[in-house]
Design an enzyme around this catalytic site. Structure first.
Site, short mmCIF file in Angstrom:
data_model
loop_
_atom_site.label_atom_id
_atom_site.label_comp_id
_atom_site.label_asym_id
_atom_site.label_seq_id
_atom_site.Cartn_x
_atom_site.Cartn_y
_atom_site.Cartn_z
N TYR A 160 72.88 31.34 -89.30
CA TYR A 160 71.66 30.43 -88.63
C TYR A 160 72.67 28.86 -89.12
CZ TYR A 160 67.17 32.81 -90.05
OH TYR A 160 66.22 33.80 -89.65
N TYR B 275 59.88 30.20 -87.88
CA TYR B 275 59.96 29.92 -89.22
C TYR B 275 61.13 28.76 -89.48
CZ TYR B 275 62.47 32.40 -91.83
OH TYR B 275 63.74 33.38 -92.94
N ARG B 276 62.52 28.67 -88.57
CA ARG B 276 63.40 28.59 -88.85
C ARG B 276 63.90 29.06 -88.00
NH1 ARG B 276 66.26 32.18 -94.63
NH2 ARG B 276 68.12 30.95 -94.65
#
Ligand code: ADP
Length: 519
Positions: free
Chosen positions: A91, A464-465
């Site tokens: 991420y 969600y991310r």
């Protein structure tokens, strides 16, 4: 990495800011050499490292030092990117959204301030890793369990703040946050919930306090730096009972979701199980070149050989029951009956009782072996996570699975997916594993990512991310009333952070000063 200055800051003022930081934290905790900057880059960058270059890092040791650093950042208009341990792999790791941002590394703040056995909670600082907390609980023989993500290299706070999860009944880590201490972008400090009273004995017991409840406002957020966090921990159960099963066909995931969802909702199943395809296991234990050297995604017949070799199903499920032995047995009977409607296959049963070795318990025992998947393609590996949230029904899950797998095959990446079932939604984690040094591959992966976000948005699925490079795209999919949510977020951002010094661009939220940098 050579220096990239923050936008609109002269080299002279940047240097003055670093000197002022050094006055607070000590010269050795201001890290600004080329090598230091490399350390804070996205170590899994899929060809986009140049978009997220830190200018330096500063490592305070206390909340008071964080306050002082934030005040200096305001004075010189130097943006800061807070990280806890910076292992947000897939991420963006430790890297900031906007190049030139100084990483505020909270890894030195790693005190475990309180652990309460009776009420099941801890109060910790951001640098406390899952391994640290686990060791503390073991060493002090405290019968409380954490819930850890598959790769547990990072911090408890960083994971909860990104809404990461583990696989015990306390798996949704952000749901277990109870009370925070936060340094606001202007350097002020607040405590949330009943922590706002200076003498409350309930800070880690009662989440809400009086009036609006703020904890979640600082989760996936750039509104403050979290310097302490209360986290509920699970009391060690009397026993656990594991039920493992391999499902042979790609479409088996549909009925499995339909059978498990009502059991999850009713509480027969208290943890959120993950239904994962075999590549999750195969990629951690072997390299692709052992099985297949051709171009394109690994063909189904090759995959079948691999599954036979490892004795895996197309999908693999590990369910775990926690609590009293008799209750676990009764719940196991209900789960077995549900699966017997669709398959003759029997569950492999794993039992644990208090006093047996913890490794076999289904407790949150931290491990970093999941990281080995990045060796799948060879070279310097990396992975990117695409993680939409959908309703947990066979219709939604099968459609999403087939359309994602097809997209992977179009660009020649091996499908790697899982569905984690919460009570009322499923999180569909898809990993793209690549060789970072293969530019053609990373270019394709980045374009695949954009296509997947757009496909999901058409179905009304959010993520969600997400990775730094895609935060703007994902934020823009929240389009109700002409992006009213983004307007709200940026109104709050400007009120709390008029100079825009805290994590500009995180989650697509840009302060006025840098709004032009939105992708
Ligand atoms: P981990 O500790 O698990 O490695 P990171 O430190 O990489 O996690 O944190 C993930 C993200 O969460 C960061 O990029 C940052 O946006 C946010 N974050 C982490 N810690 C804090 C904190 N203490 N305060 C505010 N935001 C944070």
């Amino acid at each position: 990495m050579p220096l990239v200055l923050p936008p609109n800051v002269s080299e002279k003022n940047f240097q003055k800011a670093l000197d002022a930081f050094a006055g607070v934290v000590g010269r050795q905790w201001v890290l600004a050499t080329d090598e230091d900057r490399n350390t804070y880059m996205d170590i899994y960058a899929p060809g986009d490292a140049d978009e997220h270059i830190p200018s330096a890092a500063v490592g305070p040791q206390s909340a008071e030092e964080v306050q002082a650093v934030v005040r200096i950042a305001n004075e010189y208009k130097v943006p800061l990117w807070p990280i806890s341990r910076g292992k947000n792999l897939g991420y963006g790791a430790a890297a900031p959204r906007m190049s030139g941002t100084v990483v505020l590394d909270l890894g030195r703040m790693k005190r475990i301030l309180d652990v309460n056995e009776r009420f099941g909670y801890c109060l910790i600082e951001p640098g406390v890793g899952f391994f640290d907390l686990f060791a503390y609980l073991q060493e002090h023989k405290i019968p409380l369990w954490m819930s850890v993500p598959a790769n547990a290299w990072g911090s408890v706070v960083g994971n909860a703040l990104e809404r990461g999860y583990g696989y015990t009944p306390y798996g949704d880590n952000t749901r277990n946050i109870c009370g925070m201490e936060i340094v606001l972008p202007n350097g002020d400090m607040v405590r949330t919930g009943t922590g706002a009273m200076s003498n409350s004995p309930c800070w880690q017991l009662f989440k809400y306090g009086f009036g609006p409840s703020w904890d979640q406002v600082f989760v996936q957020s750039n509104f403050g730096v979290v310097t302490k966090l209360g986290m509920w921990l699970m009391p060690e159960p009397e026993a656990t009972l594991g039920l493992n099963i391999q499902l042979p066909n790609p479409d088996d995931v549909g009925w499995a979701v339909d059978q498990l969802q009502p059991l999850r909702l009713s509480g027969v199943l208290q943890q959120s199980p993950s239904i994962g395809n075999s590549l999750r296991i195969v990629a951690a234990q072997s390299q692709r070149s052992q099985w297949y050297q051709g171009d394109g995604a690994m063909p189904d017949d090759v995959l079948r050989t691999v599954l036979d070799k490892f004795n895996l199903g197309w999908w693999n499920i590990n369910l775990r029951l926690y609590g009293y032995d008799d209750v676990n047995e009764a719940h196991a009977k209900i789960i077995k009956a549900a699966f017997a409607k669709h398959t003759q296959k029997q569950f492999e049963i794993v039992k644990w009782h208090r006093g047996d070795p913890i490794a076999d318990s289904g407790a949150g025992v931290p491990s970093a072996t999941a990281l080995q998947i990045i060796n799948w393609r060879g070279g310097r590996g990396g992975h990117l996570g695409f993680s939409p949230v959908l309703p947990p029904t066979s219709e939604h899950v099968l459609k999403q699975f087939h359309s994602t797998k097809k997209r992977y095959e179009e660009i020649g990446v091996d499908y790697y997916g899982s569905f984690t079932l919460f009570e009322r939604y499923t999180t569909n984690i898809n990993m793209m594993i690549y060789d970072r040094d293969d530019t053609a591959m990373t270019t394709k992966v980045r374009s695949l990512f954009k296509v997947l976000v757009a496909d999901a948005a058409k179905e009304g699925y959010s993520e969600y991310r997400t990775h730094l490079s895609d935060m703007d795209d994902v934020a823009l999919t929240f389009d109700f009333n002409n992006h009213a949510l983004l307007r709200l977020n940026e109104t709050v951002k400007d009120a709390l952070d008029p100079n825009g010094i805290l994590a500009p661009g995180k989650q697509g939220i840009w302060p006025k000063a840098f709004r032009g940098a939105r992708a």
